[in-house]
Design an enzyme around this catalytic site. Structure first.
Site, PDB file in Angstrom:
ATOM      1  N   ARG A   1      -7.241  -5.448   2.923  1.00  0.00           N
ATOM      2  CA  ARG A   1      -7.821  -4.139   3.212  1.00  0.00           C
ATOM      3  C   ARG A   1      -7.718  -3.267   1.961  1.00  0.00           C
ATOM      4  O   ARG A   1      -6.666  -2.687   1.683  1.00  0.00           O
ATOM      5  CB  ARG A   1      -7.093  -3.474   4.379  1.00  0.00           C
ATOM      6  CG  ARG A   1      -7.230  -4.226   5.695  1.00  0.00           C
ATOM      7  CD  ARG A   1      -6.400  -3.560   6.778  1.00  0.00           C
ATOM      8  NE  ARG A   1      -6.562  -4.207   8.076  1.00  0.00           N
ATOM      9  CZ  ARG A   1      -5.903  -3.853   9.167  1.00  0.00           C
ATOM     10  NH1 ARG A   1      -5.016  -2.863   9.104  1.00  0.00           N
ATOM     11  NH2 ARG A   1      -6.101  -4.485  10.306  1.00  0.00           N
TER      12      ARG A   1
ATOM     13  N   ASP B   1      -8.257  -0.067  -0.516  1.00  0.00           N
ATOM     14  CA  ASP B   1      -8.220   1.378  -0.295  1.00  0.00           C
ATOM     15  C   ASP B   1      -9.528   2.038  -0.724  1.00  0.00           C
ATOM     16  O   ASP B   1     -10.389   1.414  -1.351  1.00  0.00           O
ATOM     17  CB  ASP B   1      -7.063   2.004  -1.089  1.00  0.00           C
ATOM     18  CG  ASP B   1      -5.705   1.650  -0.512  1.00  0.00           C
ATOM     19  OD1 ASP B   1      -5.630   1.312   0.683  1.00  0.00           O
ATOM     20  OD2 ASP B   1      -4.713   1.718  -1.265  1.00  0.00           O
TER      21      ASP B   1
ATOM     22  N   ARG C   1      -1.621  -0.995  -8.412  1.00  0.00           N
ATOM     23  CA  ARG C   1      -1.803   0.297  -9.083  1.00  0.00           C
ATOM     24  C   ARG C   1      -0.473   0.840  -9.608  1.00  0.00           C
ATOM     25  O   ARG C   1      -0.441   1.514 -10.648  1.00  0.00           O
ATOM     26  CB  ARG C   1      -2.450   1.282  -8.124  1.00  0.00           C
ATOM     27  CG  ARG C   1      -3.924   0.959  -7.824  1.00  0.00           C
ATOM     28  CD  ARG C   1      -4.458   1.798  -6.685  1.00  0.00           C
ATOM     29  NE  ARG C   1      -4.293   3.214  -6.935  1.00  0.00           N
ATOM     30  CZ  ARG C   1      -4.362   4.157  -5.995  1.00  0.00           C
ATOM     31  NH1 ARG C   1      -4.594   3.818  -4.729  1.00  0.00           N
ATOM     32  NH2 ARG C   1      -4.218   5.421  -6.313  1.00  0.00           N
TER      33      ARG C   1
END
Length: 257
Positions: free
Chosen positions: A50, A52, A202
């Site tokens: 999933r 973002d 990230r």
């Protein structure tokens, strides 16, 4: 119900992420709406990961169940027709058995992160890479990345809202690839593991940017990892340079295409 694996490419900029939401556009919602044009009923698809809001897909994989048998190529062509003008494309489609699950059958996932070092803002690549206005040292960044390889408690490098039961993960690959450009330097991060924590990639890239800038050392990366404390993480970089690049399966359902 016949099951099909879909390889999906998308630009994540106009979406609130992969997962279907009632009030915001999503990649999942766009594909399910296209499926509804082919078989008029509610559709629910599952994906390998999933992503973002703002994160892109090069090789996302999803699966769908249909009521009738479709030729896989014709199904992909029909979906692409009904997905227009959304920036989503089915790049491959394969008939799979009922045991195949896009998420649970995956053996690894690989992400790409693109960072561009140049003074001027990005125009043609705006929203497709993270620009920093200063030069970075990719050799130092690789030295910092090497400290993260292996099985660790990655509490430092996961979001405070991560819902995973454990922060233990095995990181198989974190390669820092410098690519010379006429306008500066692009640095591509290739990150692979069986599974990832929320915001893990990230968090890695934002921390390694600090190493490349000379504000951190590779030893600081080790200290942050061993702290097992989110507060010890470097800055979390923006989502728009991140791509779900590929997902591995054994056997690969797309091998024969």
């Amino acid at each position: 119900m016949p099951r099909y694996a879909l390889k999906v490419e998308y630009n994540g900029a106009p979406f609130s992420g992969w997962q279907r939401q009632s009030e915001h556009p999503s990649v999942q919602g766009a594909i399910e709406a296209a499926l509804g044009k082919l078989e008029k009923r509610a559709h629910t698809i599952a994906a390998a990961g999933r992503t973002d809001a703002g994160v892109h897909g090069l090789g996302q994989v999803a699966h769908c169940d249909m009521e009738k048998e479709w030729d896989a190529f014709r199904l992909s062509e029909a979906l692409n027709y009904h997905l227009k003008p959304e920036p989503v494309a089915i790049t491959a489609c394969a008939r799979v058995d009922d045991a195949f699950h896009a998420r649970f059958s995956a053996t690894w996932r690989r992400y790409l992160f693109r960072l561009v070092c140049r003074r001027a803002p990005l125009t043609h690549e705006a929203g497709l890479a993270w620009r920093v206005p200063h030069m970075l040292d990719p050799v130092a960044m690789q030295a910092g990345a090497d400290r993260l390889i292996g099985r660790h408690d990655f509490t430092t490098f996961r979001s405070s809202i991560c819902q995973a039961d454990s922060a233990l993960r095995t990181l198989d690959r974190l390669d820092v690839e410098p690519v010379e450009r006429p306008d500066g330097l692009e640095i591509r991060f290739h990150v692979q593991a069986r599974s990832f924590l929320h915001n893990q990639v990230r968090s890695f890239v934002g921390t390694l940017e600090r190493v490349g800038a000379g504000a951190w050392t590779p030893d600081d990366v080790t200290a942050a990892l061993e702290a097992r404390d989110r507060a010890a993480c470097g800055p979390v970089c923006p989502p728009h340079g991140l791509y779900l690049a590929a997902v591995g399966y054994a056997p690969d359902p797309f091998d024969h295409i």
